[in-house]
Every structure is written in C-alpha cells, then in structure tokens.
Design an enzyme around this catalytic site. Sequence first.
Site, PDB file in Angstrom:
ATOM      1  N   CYS A  76       0.785  -1.241   0.000  1.00 49.98           N
ATOM      2  CA  CYS A  76       0.000   0.000   0.000  1.00 49.98           C
ATOM      3  C   CYS A  76       0.818   1.292   0.000  1.00 49.98           C
ATOM      4  O   CYS A  76       0.870   2.021  -0.982  1.00 49.98           O
ATOM      5  CB  CYS A  76      -0.946   0.013   1.192  1.00 49.98           C
ATOM      6  SG  CYS A  76      -1.957  -1.453   1.368  1.00 49.98           S
ATOM      7  N   HIS A 132      -3.059   6.697   4.324  1.00 49.39           N
ATOM      8  CA  HIS A 132      -1.980   5.774   4.663  1.00 49.39           C
ATOM      9  C   HIS A 132      -0.588   6.346   4.404  1.00 49.39           C
ATOM     10  O   HIS A 132       0.342   5.626   4.035  1.00 49.39           O
ATOM     11  CB  HIS A 132      -2.153   4.459   3.899  1.00 49.39           C
ATOM     12  CG  HIS A 132      -1.487   3.297   4.600  1.00 49.39           C
ATOM     13  ND1 HIS A 132      -1.392   2.042   4.037  1.00 49.39           N
ATOM     14  CD2 HIS A 132      -0.889   3.198   5.812  1.00 49.39           C
ATOM     15  CE1 HIS A 132      -0.772   1.226   4.859  1.00 49.39           C
ATOM     16  NE2 HIS A 132      -0.455   1.908   5.956  1.00 49.39           N
TER      17      HIS A 132
END
Length: 289
Positions: A76, A132
């Site tokens: 990610c 994130h």
Amino acid sequence: RYMKPHETCLAVCSFRLLLMVSMATALTPPNIIYILLDDWGYQDVGFRDSYILTPNMDKLAREGVILQNHYVTSICAPTRASLLTGRYPIRTGYWNGNHGAAVQWGLPLDETTMAEMLSRQGYSTHAIGKWHLGFHTEQYLPVRRGFDTFLGFISSCDQDHFQHRTKHGGFDLRLQYLGAQNEVKDEVLYDMKGVYNAGIFTNRTLDLIKSHNPSEPLFVYLAYANVHVPLQAPKKAYDLYTGHLSENTTSTRKLVAAMASIVDEGVGRIVAELVKTGLYDNTILVVSS
C-alpha cells in the site's frame, strides 16, 4: 528487499489510461481523475479474460490505452508515496514497506506532492478514500499536503468497509478541510456507520464533479479501499456471483469478485457524470492498482 520491475508487474499493475484532451485547443488545463485500487490483481478484469465482471473498465480499455509497462510496488503505502511524489520508495522513506497506526512518521515533509504542484497551477485538488501516508501530526494530513479537501480514512489498512473501524477499534471516516484561519477542520462522519465505504467514496467524487466550476481545472485522487482485506461486500454484489461462478469457487474468491464489481460500477458512474457535466472531453482519467 527491493522489488524488481517484473515482480511488481506481476503483483499489481496499471489497468489503463484514457486521454481525451487536445492540448492544442483546450481553453483550460485538463481535469485529472486518478483512481487507485487497493490490492487488485493484474488479471482480475474482464478485458484480461477474467470471470470477474468489469464492463465499465472493459469499455475504457477498448477506447483508451492499456499501460503494459507501468510498475508499482506490491503493497500500500510505498505505492501511494511514489505516486504522489514521483520518486522511488527508497527516496520517500518507504523502502521497507508499510507503516502501522502507531508509528510516528509519514511521507517526509520536505517532499513535494502532485497535489501541491497542481494547486500551484490553479487546480482544485481533492483526496478521497485511503490515505496511509502519516497522520501523527497534522502536518502529515492530506489537507496539509496540497489537497483542498479530504474525505476518507487516514489510518492504515485492514479497516472494516461497513463500520469504518480499524483493527484496533477506532472509528476513522472523516471529512477534512482548512478553515478561515488556515486551521484543520476535522468532521468525523459517525452517521456513515453501516454504509459501504466504496459507495461513500464514489458519491463524494460525483458530488465534486457536479459542483465543480468548469472555469478551473479539477484534480481528484480517488483511492478506493477495495479489494483490500477485510473481504466484505454488500449481499447484492456477492449474489451476483452465486450463479456466475462454479460451485467449487470459494466464498473468499466470490467476495473479491464482488468487491471488484462494486468498484467497476463506481468507475462507470464517474464516467457517466463526466459526460453529463460536459467535462469528459477535457479530462484525463487513470485507473491503476
């Protein structure tokens, strides 16, 4: 360890790029809608002969460009950091992978993001979905990294798609923007509890397109959480594959397929809204994983 190009291509890849803009005749810079999919497999689209139903992406692939040599990392945060800065993960501090919710770092503050550069060129900039890239101080939040607004979750992965709670139990779905005194406004969206997050993110994108002033260019960074774990989908989407797939197909695989189809539906709605509002012909639309 470092990811080699052929490894990253097998793990995740960009699906396609649709460029519908004539730079020679455009009166304004092109709008940019960048859709980033999470943990989506290279083969899991209809135009690659998959059993997963993605008619809207298939149409874009037929009419646009499929990037065959567009590489990202297999996890990610490094991919997000490189996308927004244009730099290798080792340059952004993400060479060793993701970071969890408790870490005290994020995308280095001396890095310039794509949103900051576009904002300087007069773009309205908006981030939606999964961030994130750090949140331990407000300087790491999206609205301090070049985005005018942010709607989504700022923590790490593994968030419940319906309840919007992290694996540590905290609720994380919020709308952020800067106030009159340049302070960060943070509205936690408790009323969205129980609503599937991909639908929330698609609707936010549609609202931005509908309300956008066409005299200025628009940049939307839409980072869906699908098809990242936990594997969850509304029953209607799951039932779509009950008859479509063989009885031997596992429930896990059916959930992945359902989550993929939900995103594909969102892509189709976004394209339809761009056409309806007259923005389509001057928009660069990218779907990547």
